[in-house]
Scaffold this motif. Structure first.
Motif, PDB file in Angstrom:
ATOM      1  N   CYS A 806       0.828  -1.208   0.000  1.00 31.37           N
ATOM      2  CA  CYS A 806       0.000   0.000   0.000  1.00 31.37           C
ATOM      3  C   CYS A 806       0.861   1.256   0.000  1.00 31.37           C
ATOM      4  O   CYS A 806       0.370   2.344  -0.324  1.00 31.37           O
ATOM      5  N   GLY A 807       2.139   1.133   0.363  1.00 30.40           N
ATOM      6  CA  GLY A 807       3.058   2.258   0.313  1.00 30.40           C
ATOM      7  C   GLY A 807       3.090   3.111   1.563  1.00 30.40           C
ATOM      8  O   GLY A 807       3.783   4.129   1.606  1.00 30.40           O
ATOM      9  N   LYS A 808       2.360   2.715   2.592  1.00 31.62           N
ATOM     10  CA  LYS A 808       2.281   3.555   3.791  1.00 31.62           C
ATOM     11  C   LYS A 808       3.579   3.526   4.592  1.00 31.62           C
ATOM     12  O   LYS A 808       4.021   4.561   5.090  1.00 31.62           O
ATOM     13  N   CYS A 809       4.197   2.327   4.692  1.00 35.43           N
ATOM     14  CA  CYS A 809       5.411   2.187   5.491  1.00 35.43           C
ATOM     15  C   CYS A 809       6.640   2.296   4.593  1.00 35.43           C
ATOM     16  O   CYS A 809       6.722   1.638   3.553  1.00 35.43           O
ATOM     17  N   THR A 810       7.616   3.077   5.015  1.00 31.91           N
ATOM     18  CA  THR A 810       8.827   3.262   4.210  1.00 31.91           C
ATOM     19  C   THR A 810       9.574   1.950   4.038  1.00 31.91           C
ATOM     20  O   THR A 810      10.043   1.631   2.940  1.00 31.91           O
ATOM     21  N   PHE A 811       9.702   1.185   5.107  1.00 32.41           N
ATOM     22  CA  PHE A 811      10.467  -0.063   5.020  1.00 32.41           C
ATOM     23  C   PHE A 811       9.803  -1.054   4.053  1.00 32.41           C
ATOM     24  O   PHE A 811      10.489  -1.747   3.309  1.00 32.41           O
ATOM     25  N   CYS A 812       8.490  -1.116   4.078  1.00 27.89           N
ATOM     26  CA  CYS A 812       7.801  -2.027   3.173  1.00 27.89           C
ATOM     27  C   CYS A 812       7.858  -1.510   1.743  1.00 27.89           C
ATOM     28  O   CYS A 812       8.122  -2.261   0.805  1.00 27.89           O
ATOM     29  N   ARG A 813       7.646  -0.211   1.565  1.00 20.72           N
ATOM     30  CA  ARG A 813       7.610   0.372   0.222  1.00 20.72           C
ATOM     31  C   ARG A 813       8.999   0.381  -0.433  1.00 20.72           C
ATOM     32  O   ARG A 813       9.159  -0.048  -1.578  1.00 20.72           O
ATOM     33  N   ILE A 814       9.995   0.832   0.295  1.00 20.33           N
ATOM     34  CA  ILE A 814      11.344   0.974  -0.281  1.00 20.33           C
ATOM     35  C   ILE A 814      12.187  -0.271  -0.026  1.00 20.33           C
ATOM     36  O   ILE A 814      12.945  -0.710  -0.892  1.00 20.33           O
ATOM     37  N   GLY A 815      12.017  -0.867   1.159  1.00 18.43           N
ATOM     38  CA  GLY A 815      12.845  -2.026   1.500  1.00 18.43           C
ATOM     39  C   GLY A 815      12.603  -3.205   0.573  1.00 18.43           C
ATOM     40  O   GLY A 815      13.549  -3.847   0.094  1.00 18.43           O
ATOM     41  N   THR A 816      11.337  -3.501   0.304  1.00 19.16           N
ATOM     42  CA  THR A 816      11.054  -4.609  -0.619  1.00 19.16           C
ATOM     43  C   THR A 816      11.532  -4.286  -2.027  1.00 19.16           C
ATOM     44  O   THR A 816      11.922  -5.183  -2.784  1.00 19.16           O
ATOM     45  N   LYS A 817      11.511  -3.006  -2.399  1.00 16.25           N
ATOM     46  CA  LYS A 817      12.012  -2.610  -3.724  1.00 16.25           C
ATOM     47  C   LYS A 817      13.507  -2.879  -3.846  1.00 16.25           C
ATOM     48  O   LYS A 817      13.980  -3.410  -4.866  1.00 16.25           O
ATOM     49  N   ARG A 818      14.260  -2.527  -2.810  1.00 18.70           N
ATOM     50  CA  ARG A 818      15.714  -2.777  -2.842  1.00 18.70           C
ATOM     51  C   ARG A 818      16.005  -4.284  -2.846  1.00 18.70           C
ATOM     52  O   ARG A 818      16.909  -4.756  -3.550  1.00 18.70           O
ATOM     53  N   MET A 819      15.240  -5.049  -2.071  1.00 16.55           N
ATOM     54  CA  MET A 819      15.426  -6.503  -2.071  1.00 16.55           C
ATOM     55  C   MET A 819      15.129  -7.094  -3.445  1.00 16.55           C
ATOM     56  O   MET A 819      15.850  -7.980  -3.924  1.00 16.55           O
ATOM     57  N   LEU A 820      14.065  -6.584  -4.088  1.00 11.72           N
ATOM     58  CA  LEU A 820      13.710  -7.082  -5.413  1.00 11.72           C
ATOM     59  C   LEU A 820      14.808  -6.770  -6.422  1.00 11.72           C
ATOM     60  O   LEU A 820      15.135  -7.606  -7.273  1.00 11.72           O
TER      61      LEU A 820
END
Length: 947
Positions: A806-820
């Motif tokens: 959903c993009g609300k949390c920075t770690f979920c929004r950006i962290g998963t992007k960096r992992m991907l």
């Protein structure tokens, strides 16, 4: 050599441009249309007479000649003069035989050619029976309908039309309401009418309601269902769920794009007729890979068969316009039962769940009804839901005099055999007619010799270790018959609760059973109910969470389709227990059959007094509504689901307060998933101690799973808690498909993890599965074999989670992007040794820094694959090689010595990357190869290997 162009359909086959191309129009008034058929028919008749005369002559002359030669041979042994006569006689008979064979060859060729020309004339050239003058003025109505149904004319310009009729918007607002909580139903209705969300229609909504433009824009851009620009006339939805992904969904999607000649970056073909959309999961995982074109489902596809689905859909649309589909629809839904029904003791059940329909069950049901009708009745055809044996759909079960016979993979032709095995013709005329038809079929069709028992299946290996509580009615009852449900003890638990038990007694029974939430977290259900009941505020609400978003899971879909009254009964009991007078069922938009069944079930329950005021004659009243999701995986989280019902973007919020304290519109709200509520009526009827006797110390009862992937017997299963993964895979699932090696199992969807084969003795238990690094989840089990790459699986799940965040949390929004990005780098062959440590560090940050459970569990697939398959990561990084042969950038196709030179691989290659040398070993041109796998699928000798 045939090229790929010979296998690709021409665009004119999909997009007829003129009325002359519409089936049914013929050339009229020409010499060919009048005399060609007569001449070819006379020629065929003459050739047939010629061949018959040669044959009759041979039948009469050959025995005489043979006897003469035998007599001469006996006399020649003693008389030299006879020997002089024998040889000329043999020569004469040989010449006669040669002439006869030439006559057969020439006469046969003449007969075949004349018949072929006659058939072509009959279909395309012969004059129509109607007057030519009248027909020449304008095409027939059927031709017009066919042209309109598949012609791209209505969508010639991609873009908003010049003027939009906004009158339907007013009716939509009157039907759906004008408050903020109606915004999603309003947008769904507008899109259903216009096929997208036109800006003038949205502005009218704002003008007529208190909904602001910002609210509409926020909701319309958040949910995947909504489209802001025009699309093609037909929508192709490609499932990208886990089961479809490991079975080749990417290759299917790419082949569809090639067949439709879509430009890069575009999802609509040039004519505007087809648009391709990506769907997280369609819910027919046992038929993977799966696509839908409009409402028609196609399963078990491959890159080779993907293009043919479009041609089949166009043909289906053409048949629908000329009335054949309307006739078939009448057979599928007869207005009255067929004669002879239950009195004769024969009941024929046909599964019409999503998996069955995708496999052709509707056509099979029509064939069953035609067969029974032709025999004069004698059986009841009963539509039921999914019984769980999805790997053998379409399924037909016959109950006769208390005995059951189950048939799998039934098609239209075989349906007639099933009926005639169990139902006898009525009357002498029907018996004689069917006897003649049997003889004729055996003469012209080899399939007629197939014994009916060959497709009879034994379900014992599949169901032997199952214990059916939630699924006890699935495949047994008519989903839309409340009477049938009540005959199977339906509504008994509800009547008992509202008339004889207090709310506290109901909650205590659920608590004593040990039932835990089946949505994934496993929170004790009785405790949750008690917590909600004790909340001081009112009114209280209850929500059934049917937003089954995990790719690879379809348990809720199957239950809602096959036994909707069971879920409604459990929900009303829960509402009575907590003191709620209003509730909602939140269903995925990808489940249209489940939604239709629920709406009809609610209507019938209201009529019979099981919903509405004074339920079952008690003082308890309850109102139930349905809300359809709009395509957001995060709405499976309960606070995001509440926001969606309220008409907002589905974004989770911090807890506490929990929904039991402050949920829907700030009021106490109980949320349970479909399976949890479906357990409740059984517990009330049988007693909590019976349910608690099943399972383990901390995990009681049973659990429903969708068993899919590289498994022999995939489908829907319900097993007691405590059973091991090995028992599920080997005993129930029948082992790995194709005799491959069992590699692991994906449990819990994107929030779960990959459990390796060496931990196959792990029990199905909330705590034991959590100890492996996975979770129970909602119940998706995807089996992997040695051809599945652990790194690519982790990349797939991270890509899914990142897209659905959903993009609300920075770690979920950006962290998963960096992992991907790291995982994509590894799969592309440019990974670094330090990437593995960086992945683990990022995963830890995302788990600790995310707000909701979905973000906290998103790294699980990466962490479990790193934990159990680290050597596979290291091979990707150090050797730039994929051991499983799945990462396209790290593999190559090679043709080995067993190649026979059949040229099939070259014929199907879409980029002409294989040099074709008939009867010689072929070669793959690596620079052109796209690694689509079509050549591997087509090769009959398994002569193409991945290195």
């Amino acid at each position: 050599m045939k090229t790929w162009n010979a296998f690709r359909f021409k665009r004119s086959q999909i997009h007829p441009k003129t009325s002359a191309e519409v089936p049914g129009q013929r050339v009229r008034g020409s010499w060919a249309g009048t005399w060609l058929g007569i001449i070819t028919a006379l020629t065929a008749a003459a050739a047939s007479i010629w061949l018959l005369s040669v044959y009759i002559d041979a039948v009469h002359v050959d025995p005489v000649n043979k006897a003469r030669v035998d007599s001469l041979k006996e006399r020649a042994a003693l008389d030299a003069e006879v020997q002089k006569v024998l040889q000329p006689e043999l020569d004469r008979q040989h010449e006669a035989l040669v002439k006869r064979r030439k006559a057969y060859d020439r006469g046969g060729i003449l007969l075949l050619v004349s018949v072929a020309v006659f058939l072509a004339w009959f279909k395309w050239l012969r004059a129509a029976p109607a007057p030519a003058k009248e027909l020449s003025k304008q095409p027939s109505d059927a031709a017009k309908r066919a042209a309109e149904s598949i012609s791209p004319a209505p969508i010639q310009v991609v873009g908003p039309p010049a003027e939009i009729d906004l009158r339907p918007v007013q009716g939509i607002l009157d039907a759906e309401g004008r408050e903020l909580d109606s915004i999603i139903p309003i947008l769904q209705a507008i899109q259903a009418h216009f096929r997208y969300l036109p800006e003038p229609a949205l502005r009218k909504v704002c003008a007529e309601t208190r909904i602001t433009p910002a609210q509409i824009a926020g909701v319309a851009t958040f949910y995947n269902q909504f489209r802001m620009t025009p699309v093609g006339k037909h929508i192709i939805r490609v499932c990208e769920g886990t089961a479809c992904h490991v079975s080749g969904a990417v290759e299917v999607r790419n082949e569809l794009r090639r067949c439709l000649e879509m430009a890069n970056g575009s999802d609509t073909d040039k004519s505007g007729l087809f648009t391709i959309e990506h769907v997280a999961c369609i819910g027919s995982c046992s038929l993977a890979p799966v696509i839908t074109i409009d409402e028609k489902i196609y399963g078990r596809l491959s890159a080779l068969s993907a293009g043919s689905t479009i041609k089949d859909f166009v043909a289906h649309r053409a048949r629908k316009t000329n009335g054949s589909s309307r006739r078939r629809q009448h057979l599928i839904q007869p207005s009255a039962p067929l004669p002879g029904t239950l009195l004769d003791g024969v009941e024929i059940r046909i599964g019409l769940g999503s998996c069955g329909i995708a496999s052709g069950a509707q056509e099979v049901k029509a064939a069953l009804e035609e067969a029974v009708d032709s025999l004069g009745g004698g059986a009841l055809i009963k539509a039921v839901g999914c019984s769980g044996l999805c790997h053998r759909e379409p399924l037909v079960e016959v109950i006769q005099n208390g005995r059951r016979a189950l048939y799998g993979n039934v098609d239209r032709d075989f349906a007639d055999k099933v009926v005639r095995r169990h139902v006898k013709p009525r009357g002498v005329v029907r018996k004689l007619r069917h006897s003649i038809r049997d003889v004729r079929a055996r003469l012209v069709d080899d399939r007629a010799w197939e014994p009916v028992v060959q497709r009879e299946i034994d379900a014992a290996p599949f169901v032997g270790k199952q214990v059916r509580i939630v699924l006890e009615n699935c495949g047994q009852i008519d989903p839309l018959s409340l009477e049938d449900y009540c005959r199977h003890q339906g509504m008994e638990a509800l009547e008992k609760c509202v008339n004889r038990l207090s709310p506290e007694e109901v909650i205590e029974a659920v608590r004593a059973s040990g039932l835990r939430g089946r949505g994934g977290a496993g929170f004790p259900t009785g405790v949750k109910w008690d917590f909600t009941r004790r909340a001081a505020d009112s009114p209280k609400y209850i929500i059934c969470n049917g937003d089954e978003g995990d790719p690879g899971a379809f348990m809720d879909r199957a239950v809602l389709e096959a036994d909707p009254f069971r879920v409604i009964e459990g929900l009303v009991i829960a509402a009575y227990a907590i003191g709620s007078s209003e509730g909602f069922i939140y269903v995925r938009r990808e489940y249209p059959i489940a939604t239709r069944h629920l709406r009809e079930a609610i209507r019938k329950a209201e009529v019979q007094g099981f919903l509405g005021k004074s339920i079952a004659g008690s003082q308890f009243s309850f109102k139930l509504q349905i809300r359809e999701g709009a395509g957001a995986f995060v709405c499976g989280e309960e606070t995001a689901l509440i926001a969606s019902i309220e008409g907002k973007r589905g974004m989770p919020r911090p807890r506490p307060p929990y929904p039991a304290q402050s949920g829907l519109w700030g009021k106490p709200t109980l949320i349970n998933n479909v399976e949890t509520l479906a357990c409740v009526p059984w517990i009330i009827r049988r007693g909590p101690e019976t349910f608690a006797a099943l399972g383990t110390e901390k995990s009681k009862g049973t659990k429903v799973f969708s068993l899919v992937g590289k498994i022999n017997r995939g489908g829907l299963i319900e097993v007691p808690m405590g059973i091991t993964i090995r028992e599920i895979v080997e005993d129930i699932g029948g082992g790995i498909r194709g005799g491959r090696q069992f590699k692991g199992i994906l449990a819990g969807g994107p929030s779960g993890g990959c459990i390796p084969a060496r931990l196959a003795d792990t029990r199905i238990d909330y705590e034991e599965l959590t100890a492996t690094g996975s979770i129970m989840g909602s119940g998706g089990l995807v089996v992997l074999d040695d051809r599945d790459c652990a790194v690519e699986i982790a990349r797939y799940f991270l890509n899914f989670t990142q897209n659905e965040s959903c993009g609300k949390c920075t770690f979920c929004r950006i962290g998963t992007k960096r992992m991907l990005e790291i995982l994509e780098r590894i799969c592309n062959g440019s990974g670094k040794v330090t990437d593995l440590q960086e992945l683990e560090e990022l995963a830890g940050h995302v788990k600790r820094g995310s707000l909701c459970g979905l973000g906290q569990t998103a790294p699980n697939p990466v962490l479990t694959t790193l934990r159990y398959f680290r050597e596979e990561y290291e091979v990707h990084v150090r050797e730039r090689r994929c051991p499983a042969g799945r990462c396209k950038a790290l593999i190559h196709y090679r043709v080995i010595e067993s190649c026979t030179g059949c040229t099939l691989c070259a014929q199907v290659c879409p980029v002409q990357a294989i040099t074709s040398r008939p009867y010689e070993r072929h070669e793959v041109i690596d620079e052109r190869c796209t690694r689509c796998g079509m050549c591997v699928t087509a090769c009959p000798e398994n002569a193409i290997v991945i290195v």
